[in-house]
Design a protein around this motif. Structure first.
Motif, PDB file in Angstrom:
ATOM      1  N   ASP B 178       0.822  -1.216   0.000  1.00  0.00           N
ATOM      2  CA  ASP B 178       0.000   0.000   0.000  1.00  0.00           C
ATOM      3  C   ASP B 178       0.853   1.263   0.000  1.00  0.00           C
ATOM      4  N   GLU B 179       2.052   1.172   0.536  1.00  0.00           N
ATOM      5  CA  GLU B 179       2.922   2.343   0.595  1.00  0.00           C
ATOM      6  C   GLU B 179       3.252   2.882  -0.806  1.00  0.00           C
ATOM      7  N   LEU B 180       3.207   1.971  -1.819  1.00  0.00           N
ATOM      8  CA  LEU B 180       3.458   2.390  -3.199  1.00  0.00           C
ATOM      9  C   LEU B 180       2.539   3.541  -3.621  1.00  0.00           C
ATOM     10  N   PHE B 181       1.327   3.535  -3.098  1.00  0.00           N
ATOM     11  CA  PHE B 181       0.295   4.459  -3.595  1.00  0.00           C
ATOM     12  C   PHE B 181       0.106   5.684  -2.697  1.00  0.00           C
ATOM     13  N   VAL B 182       0.988   5.820  -1.700  1.00  0.00           N
ATOM     14  CA  VAL B 182       0.885   6.946  -0.765  1.00  0.00           C
ATOM     15  C   VAL B 182       1.897   8.022  -1.164  1.00  0.00           C
ATOM     16  N   SER B 183       1.446   9.254  -1.240  1.00  0.00           N
ATOM     17  CA  SER B 183       2.349  10.359  -1.568  1.00  0.00           C
ATOM     18  C   SER B 183       2.717  11.115  -0.304  1.00  0.00           C
ATOM     19  N   LEU B 196       5.427  15.237 -10.997  1.00  0.00           N
ATOM     20  CA  LEU B 196       5.326  13.772 -10.884  1.00  0.00           C
ATOM     21  C   LEU B 196       3.851  13.367 -10.938  1.00  0.00           C
ATOM     22  N   PRO B 197       3.587  12.152 -11.430  1.00  0.00           N
ATOM     23  CA  PRO B 197       2.207  11.678 -11.456  1.00  0.00           C
ATOM     24  C   PRO B 197       1.670  11.387 -10.047  1.00  0.00           C
ATOM     25  N   VAL B 198       0.357  11.452  -9.900  1.00  0.00           N
ATOM     26  CA  VAL B 198      -0.275  11.181  -8.609  1.00  0.00           C
ATOM     27  C   VAL B 198      -0.234   9.668  -8.345  1.00  0.00           C
ATOM     28  N   ARG B 199       0.410   9.312  -7.243  1.00  0.00           N
ATOM     29  CA  ARG B 199       0.667   7.893  -6.995  1.00  0.00           C
ATOM     30  C   ARG B 199      -0.621   7.094  -6.830  1.00  0.00           C
ATOM     31  N   ALA B 200      -1.598   7.674  -6.133  1.00  0.00           N
ATOM     32  CA  ALA B 200      -2.836   6.932  -5.876  1.00  0.00           C
ATOM     33  C   ALA B 200      -3.564   6.580  -7.176  1.00  0.00           C
ATOM     34  N   ASP B 201      -3.403   7.428  -8.203  1.00  0.00           N
ATOM     35  CA  ASP B 201      -4.086   7.188  -9.481  1.00  0.00           C
ATOM     36  C   ASP B 201      -3.586   5.941 -10.197  1.00  0.00           C
TER      37      ASP B 201
END
Lengths: 95, 259
Positions: B178-183, B196-201
């Motif tokens: 889940d940490e992959l998708f946290v900014s 940078l792109p939004v990680r959650a997206d």
């Protein structure tokens, strides 16, 4: 999975468009896709290739080294088969 | 003790966002490099170190950019070799130990399945360095997904033993996904600026890539309600210290050594 059982594949690399694939070596892999990836990782690390062929080594039919004399020696005295006797017109350039 | 602290201003935030990415790539690169001379086959030995060098290349460009923009006279080497564990901002996933081959492959699939769409979106970044890195890294990540994906399928759908190990690796790494998708605060600033792109997206695309592979491999993703976070703030597992000790030994023992 012991390496002894893993099939051997021969790797052919084409260095540039227009050139023929040339034998580069061999890799071990369980199937065609993994052989292709192994060939990419082992033989194209320095920009050697634009295309790879892999073929199971067991599928290659090779001539018998003991038959080399009968197969290849008879051509030794037929130098007229070499194209060195033809004059190439200048316009042709390098062939 | 030195800690990874939050950014003081906007410019620092943008630098730290790149530093986080650089740390992800360097740490994973070092992990893959640990396989050098130890992989199951010669072919895979070269494959894993090829992947490591791809990641190292990306890390170097990012470190050099951060060092230059910081303007404090630090070099890419200073950033990589002279920061302590608590100053490293990498994801916990990438510092996870190699474990068996299944762990290494699962970790690589999870990371690359994220970075591929990340760089794809980053091609439109407002930062030209990020754009440049994206163009190169995208091609590399496509291959990383392919390589790790094909191995995952073969191990998951292989023997009883390989399936057990592959599934075990997924379960062991699941808390860190889940940490992959946290900014972080820094990453959010970079996302707001279009750097940078939004990680959650990226989550839907990541899930699609991973579930396609898992379906072909006969593997399942367990539910995990308690995500492990903290890498971006410098809270790491014990293992990162050991990794850095090996990575940094030479510069620590012989400061400024060059060859």
């Amino acid at each position: 999975m012991s390496e002894k059982e893993m099939p051997l594949w021969e790797v052919f690399i084409r260095p540039r468009n227009g050139l023929a694939h040339k034998h580069a070596g061999s890799v071990h892999a369980w199937d065609a896709e993994m052989a292709l990836q192994a060939a990419r990782d082992v033989y194209t690390r320095r920009g050697e290739g634009t295309s790879i062929w892999v073929v199971r080594s067991a599928q290659i039919v090779a001539s018998d080294p003991d038959a080399a004399e009968e197969l290849f020696d008879p051509t030794a005295d037929k130098i007229y088969r070499h194209p060195t006797f033809y004059k190439i017109p200048k316009e042709v350039g390098h062939m | 003790m030195v800690f990874a602290r939050p950014p003081a201003d906007r410019n620092e935030a943008l630098r730290l966002a790149l530093l986080e990415l650089a740390d992800d790539h360097l740490v994973l690169s070092q992990r893959l490099g640990e396989w050098c001379g130890h992989a199951p086959t010669l072919e895979e030995d070269l494959a894993l170190t090829n992947l490591a060098l791809d990641l190292l290349g990306t890390a170097r460009t990012l470190y050099a950019t951060v060092a230059e923009r910081e303007g404090k006279g630090r070099s890419e080497d200073d950033l990589a070799m002279l920061r302590v564990e608590r100053e490293y901002r990498n994801l916990l996933l990438v510092e996870r130990p190699n474990g068996d081959f299944a762990h290494t492959i699962a970790r690589q699939l999870f990371f690359a399945a994220f970075m591929r769409p990340f760089w794809e979106r980053a091609l439109a970044s407002k930062d030209e360095v990020v754009q440049g890195v994206a163009g190169k890294a995208l091609k590399e990540m496509r291959y990383h997904v392919r390589h790790a994906g094909e191995w995952t399928i073969r191990l998951g759908d292989g023997t009883e033993e390989s399936h057990r190990r592959m599934q075990g690796a997924i379960e062991a790494l699941r808390p860190y996904l889940d940490e992959l998708f946290v900014s972080s605060e820094a990453a959010q600033a970079a996302e707001e600026e279009g750097v940078l792109p939004v990680r959650a997206d990226i989550r839907p695309e990541w899930e699609e890539t991973v579930s396609d592979v898992f379906a072909r491999a006969g593997l399942t993703m367990p539910e995990w309600p308690h995500p492990r976070l903290g890498g971006r703030e410098g809270f790491h597992g014990e293992e990162l210290g050991h990794l850095l000790a090996e990575l940094q030994y030479l510069q620590r023992a012989y400061p400024g050594a060059q060859w």
